[in-house]
Design a protein around this motif. Structure first.
Motif, PDB file in Angstrom:
ATOM      1  N   GLN A 198      -5.575  -4.300   4.745  1.00  0.00           N
ATOM      2  CA  GLN A 198      -6.301  -3.192   3.543  1.00  0.00           C
ATOM      3  C   GLN A 198      -7.657  -2.622   4.695  1.00  0.00           C
ATOM      4  O   GLN A 198      -7.985  -1.584   4.279  1.00  0.00           O
ATOM      5  CB  GLN A 198      -7.118  -3.825   2.743  1.00  0.00           C
ATOM      6  CG  GLN A 198      -5.823  -4.328   1.568  1.00  0.00           C
ATOM      7  CD  GLN A 198      -4.738  -3.799   1.330  1.00  0.00           C
ATOM      8  OE1 GLN A 198      -4.995  -2.013   1.001  1.00  0.00           O
ATOM      9  NE2 GLN A 198      -2.898  -3.511   1.012  1.00  0.00           N
ATOM     10  N   CYS A 247      -4.190  -0.340  -4.791  1.00  0.00           N
ATOM     11  CA  CYS A 247      -3.798  -1.842  -5.224  1.00  0.00           C
ATOM     12  C   CYS A 247      -3.985  -1.937  -7.093  1.00  0.00           C
ATOM     13  O   CYS A 247      -5.380  -1.715  -7.410  1.00  0.00           O
ATOM     14  CB  CYS A 247      -3.243  -2.919  -4.798  1.00  0.00           C
ATOM     15  SG  CYS A 247      -3.943  -3.137  -3.374  1.00  0.00           S
ATOM     16  N   TYR A 297      -4.403  -5.344 -10.224  1.00  0.00           N
ATOM     17  CA  TYR A 297      -5.015  -6.528 -10.247  1.00  0.00           C
ATOM     18  C   TYR A 297      -4.988  -6.415 -11.564  1.00  0.00           C
ATOM     19  O   TYR A 297      -5.131  -5.941 -12.735  1.00  0.00           O
ATOM     20  CB  TYR A 297      -6.785  -6.429 -10.089  1.00  0.00           C
ATOM     21  CG  TYR A 297      -6.685  -5.946  -8.164  1.00  0.00           C
ATOM     22  CD1 TYR A 297      -6.872  -7.026  -7.103  1.00  0.00           C
ATOM     23  CD2 TYR A 297      -6.623  -5.132  -7.324  1.00  0.00           C
ATOM     24  CE1 TYR A 297      -6.928  -7.338  -5.984  1.00  0.00           C
ATOM     25  CE2 TYR A 297      -7.184  -5.032  -6.146  1.00  0.00           C
ATOM     26  CZ  TYR A 297      -7.198  -6.556  -5.280  1.00  0.00           C
ATOM     27  OH  TYR A 297      -7.065  -5.913  -4.009  1.00  0.00           O
ATOM     28  N   LYS A 302      -1.508  -9.263  -7.677  1.00  0.00           N
ATOM     29  CA  LYS A 302      -2.208  -8.370  -7.219  1.00  0.00           C
ATOM     30  C   LYS A 302      -0.685  -7.438  -6.334  1.00  0.00           C
ATOM     31  O   LYS A 302      -0.183  -7.410  -6.158  1.00  0.00           O
ATOM     32  CB  LYS A 302      -2.507  -8.595  -5.461  1.00  0.00           C
ATOM     33  CG  LYS A 302      -3.087  -7.469  -4.940  1.00  0.00           C
ATOM     34  CD  LYS A 302      -3.609  -8.291  -3.959  1.00  0.00           C
ATOM     35  CE  LYS A 302      -3.826  -6.656  -3.002  1.00  0.00           C
ATOM     36  NZ  LYS A 302      -4.808  -7.733  -1.730  1.00  0.00           N
ATOM     37  N   ASP A 312       0.472  -4.064  -4.485  1.00  0.00           N
ATOM     38  CA  ASP A 312      -0.014  -2.772  -3.541  1.00  0.00           C
ATOM     39  C   ASP A 312       1.129  -2.237  -3.743  1.00  0.00           C
ATOM     40  O   ASP A 312       2.528  -1.589  -3.986  1.00  0.00           O
ATOM     41  CB  ASP A 312       0.580  -3.392  -1.910  1.00  0.00           C
ATOM     42  CG  ASP A 312       0.817  -2.319  -1.006  1.00  0.00           C
ATOM     43  OD1 ASP A 312      -0.872  -1.456  -1.369  1.00  0.00           O
ATOM     44  OD2 ASP A 312       1.350  -2.662  -0.052  1.00  0.00           O
ATOM     45  N   SER A 313       0.506  -0.625  -4.957  1.00  0.00           N
ATOM     46  CA  SER A 313       1.220   0.078  -5.442  1.00  0.00           C
ATOM     47  C   SER A 313       1.016   1.570  -5.477  1.00  0.00           C
ATOM     48  O   SER A 313       1.819   2.471  -4.986  1.00  0.00           O
ATOM     49  CB  SER A 313       0.904   0.237  -6.977  1.00  0.00           C
ATOM     50  OG  SER A 313      -0.883   0.210  -6.893  1.00  0.00           O
TER      51      SER A 313
END
Length: 490
Positions: free
Chosen positions: A4, A242, A244, A256, A258-259
């Protein structure tokens, strides 16, 4: 998963590749709400006049389920008839209404004649107003300002009175989003910080609990937050791409995702089950996630909605796990049905459109090439709404309330200092509320009354209500034609 700390946004990568000479390289890792005051102050004046779509394309929505649903909820389903208020009153007097009273749909139809048109209250701050929302029951309005204060207003029984002011903690540049718990007992806020904060509405204002999301990003910001229907979980979207989920009972981050390839600017729960999540990012995509089938180590959305040409600034769910709207830097709102996901060509078309954008919405004018009207290949949206400006900041849009309007409108803030209200089914603007001197970032419609509150970068929060300032020719003609009939109604 990508480190990240080394994440480069799609827009930032484009600028790096297209910068040419070394001196002209620009690597901007966040195109969302800036954390400095170098951004434009939101006072465009007459410099930008958002183009209005005079003939919206309604071909997709005309044959959709949502059209039938809205017509039913506003008592407009069936043969065309005289829907004037005087006729409705006459029918009720003669006992022609079901149960001798207006149906919920007929009440919504009557209310459509009395949309807010005049501001009746103003509160002024020294700095920009960023957020403003009603509680779920409409009894409290919460405003968040760049001065780091959150102000609470008592809105019961026609009041709009500030009863508490809370100093937010650990604020970077400004409070960027706020939310109530469903019972209205607690409020939450986010900023450029590793934490989402929560505190009591009626309790000790000095007691703020920091909810640690434990991010990997060195400079971290949650742009959007929302709370589940049971008040237990908090969903946030952040600048590291991301999603959350924080569980209040476990007091820890439980998920979480990772989108997105870029900042996640908007999140929402699809319905009260809180199992389906919506997210929207600077990659111009809306994604749909089902937690029941989700693997955190290899997250995959159940579907993607593409058609925007630029980043998403806000999304709002209709609350039925089927429909949502998205606001975008491409100067449009789009209506989506999550049963119609976009094909791969749609994802590729949106990705290419974003890469080709080489302007910064925070302080630059909208280039003409960014205002293209034709649909991108693979765009599965039901409707596109044009006529408001999305500049400077993450401007919000929402569905109008079900109780008073049958959700027949979508409404948005505007970079030119207006509140713009669209008819969902026709795509046409039905009302513009104009009196701010800078962009309106947030708008909130009272859940049970015909009142709208706008929060603007001119430092003002305004309450809008209906007021008949004058009689128009159509009104006078209706009274003359049915004067005797109206006079007989008590």
């Amino acid at each position: 998963m990508m480190d990240q700390s080394n994440r480069i946004s799609t827009r930032g990568l484009m600028r790096l590749l297209h910068g040419g000479r070394a001196a002209s390289l620009q690597l901007i890792q966040s195109d969302s709400d800036d954390d400095s005051d170098s951004a434009w102050d939101g006072r465009l004046g007459d410099r930008y006049n958002p183009p209005v779509d005079q003939h919206p394309d309604t071909r997709d929505i005309d044959y959709s389920e949502i059209k039938e649903k809205i017509l039913l909820e506003t008592a407009n389903l069936g043969p065309k008839a005289d829907y004037s208020i005087t006729r409705l009153l006459r029918q009720r007097q003669l006992g022609l209404c079901r149960n001798s009273s207006f149906s919920h749909g007929e009440c919504s139809r009557v209310a459509s004649h009395f949309l807010p048109n005049n501001f009746t209250y103003t509160d002024s701050y020294v700095q920009k107003a960023f957020c403003g929302i009603y509680s779920q029951d409409g009894n409290i309005f919460m405003s968040a300002c760049q001065d780091q204060y959150i102000r609470l207003y008592d809105t019961r029984n026609g009041k709009f009175k500030n009863f508490k002011t809370i100093k937010a903690r650990d604020v970077g540049w400004s409070v960027l989003d706020v939310a109530f718990t469903p019972d209205g007992a607690c409020l939450l806020y986010s900023s450029w910080s590793d934490y989402i904060h929560i505190c009591n509405v009626f309790g000790d204002v000095e007691n703020h609990t920091a909810l640690d999301l434990n991010p990997e990003e060195r400079r971290f910001c949650v742009f959007s937050i929302t709370v589940s229907s049971d008040g237990r979980e908090i969903l946030g979207g952040a600048n590291d791409g991301c999603l959350y989920v924080f569980d209040r009972e476990q007091n820890s981050r439980t998920l979480k995702i990772d989108s997105h390839e870029d900042d996640v600017n908007a999140v929402a729960f699809a319905d009260v089950s809180s199992q389906i999540l919506f997210s929207g990012g600077d990659d111009a995509l809306c994604k749909v996630w089902d937690r029941r089938t989700l693997r955190e180590d290899s997250p995959q959305p159940v579907g993607i909605l593409s058609g925007h040409r630029d980043g998403i600034t806000f999304i709002d769910s209709k609350g039925d796990a089927r429909y949502l709207i998205s606001n975008s830097k491409d100067q449009t709102i789009k209506l989506w049905d999550i049963r119609k996901f976009s094909p791969k060509e749609g994802l590729d078309a949106s990705r290419m459109a974003v890469i080709q954008q080489n302007w910064d919405y925070r302080w630059q004018q909208v280039p003409k090439r960014a205002l293209k009207k034709h649909k991108l290949p693979g765009d599965t949206s039901l409707m596109t709404y044009r006529g408001h400006g999305v500049l400077h900041t993450l401007i919000r849009c929402r569905f109008s309330p079900s109780f008073t309007t049958g959700q027949q409108y979508v409404y948005s803030g505007c970079s030119t200092g207006k509140v713009v209200i669209y008819d969902v089914l026709t795509g046409k603007i039905v009302k513009k509320l104009s009196n701010h001197e800078a962009c309106v970032r947030d708008v909130s419609w009272h859940p049970y009354e015909e009142k709208i509150v706008s929060s603007s970068w001119d430092g003002r929060v305004r309450l809008w209500e209906y007021r008949q300032a004058e009689y128009y020719e159509d009104d006078l003609a209706a009274v003359n034609c049915k004067g005797m009939e109206f006079a007989s109604v008590k």
